[in-house]
Every structure is written in C-alpha cells, then in structure tokens.
Design a protein around this motif. Sequence first.
Motif, PDB file in Angstrom:
ATOM      1  N   GLU A 168      -4.079   1.145  -4.205  1.00 20.63           N
ATOM      2  CA  GLU A 168      -5.102   1.927  -4.923  1.00 20.63           C
ATOM      3  C   GLU A 168      -4.665   3.382  -5.055  1.00 20.63           C
ATOM      4  O   GLU A 168      -4.803   3.988  -6.116  1.00 20.63           O
ATOM      5  CB  GLU A 168      -6.450   1.877  -4.187  1.00 20.63           C
ATOM      6  N   ARG A 169      -4.189   3.940  -3.969  1.00 21.16           N
ATOM      7  CA  ARG A 169      -3.724   5.335  -3.999  1.00 21.16           C
ATOM      8  C   ARG A 169      -2.636   5.523  -5.051  1.00 21.16           C
ATOM      9  O   ARG A 169      -2.636   6.510  -5.789  1.00 21.16           O
ATOM     10  CB  ARG A 169      -3.185   5.742  -2.634  1.00 21.16           C
ATOM     11  N   VAL A 173      -3.338   2.767   7.115  1.00 25.35           N
ATOM     12  CA  VAL A 173      -3.549   2.599   5.677  1.00 25.35           C
ATOM     13  C   VAL A 173      -3.215   1.153   5.331  1.00 25.35           C
ATOM     14  O   VAL A 173      -2.108   0.688   5.566  1.00 25.35           O
ATOM     15  CB  VAL A 173      -2.682   3.581   4.863  1.00 25.35           C
ATOM     16  N   GLU A 222      -5.574  -0.242   0.201  1.00 31.39           N
ATOM     17  CA  GLU A 222      -5.753   1.204   0.039  1.00 31.39           C
ATOM     18  C   GLU A 222      -4.479   1.848  -0.502  1.00 31.39           C
ATOM     19  O   GLU A 222      -4.529   2.721  -1.376  1.00 31.39           O
ATOM     20  CB  GLU A 222      -6.134   1.825   1.381  1.00 31.39           C
TER      21      GLU A 222
END
Length: 136
Positions: free
Chosen positions: A87-88, A80, A84
């Motif tokens: 964003e999560r 990850v 990312e």
Amino acid sequence: IKLYFTTMAEGYDPKRSRVSDDTMQLWRVSPVNGDLSEVPGIGPAAIKKLAEADPPITNTYQLFGKFLMLKGPDSDERKVTCLEHTERFWYYLKQRGITAHRSAIVKAIAEKAATFFAGIYDETEWDDEDDDEDDE
C-alpha cells in the motif's frame, strides 16, 4: 431510473494488474539491467514522472531501493506487514503522479524483490478480495 455506481477501493490490489503471467514470469527470472522500462507497467510517462520526483528515481535499482525503504520502520511491538508495505509503495507511486498501471508496477517490484528476500511479498494475502480492473 436509478443508476448505481460502485467505486473501486483505492490502493494496491494484485488482481488489478493487467500484466500477463508470461510477462511477469519472464520479469521474475531475468536479470535487472537498471532501465526503468524493463519493469512491467512502466512506460515513458511513468519514467518521466519518476525522474521528476524528489529525489529523482532514474533507474530500476533506485526504485527497488524506494520499495525496500517503505518496508519500515519496524518497532519491537509492530512490524510493517506485506499489505501495508505494498500500500505504501502504491501511494508513493500515486503521489509521484503515476496515474496508470500502479498495481502492475507494485506487483512487478514486489514479486521480483521476493526472489531476493523470501517472505517480503505474498500475493495470497489478497485471495479473499474480488477481482477488479487495473487502476488508471
């Protein structure tokens, strides 16, 4: 008359944070006390929304825990990335009903986490993007 509207891309962008550099620096070097209001960008409305989450987030330590949980799962083939991961977390806050200052909250938690875990966050990964206003 033609009107042109531009839409901001949804998602995390550290440039949308309106937290001052001084406030962010103070946050990075100060000890965590557990009170969610210590996190730049979190106010009473966000505290209420986080407490209503399932499971509830009622302190800063739990919020860091959620942020760190979103760093995985990794596999042998894929890790990850920082982009990312943030964003999560941004979308996690959105799903919990946090409607203001999401980018500020993500930036604050990510930058503080980077003082504990070197390499977990690198703001320079957004350097090629345009400046935008904070998401509201």
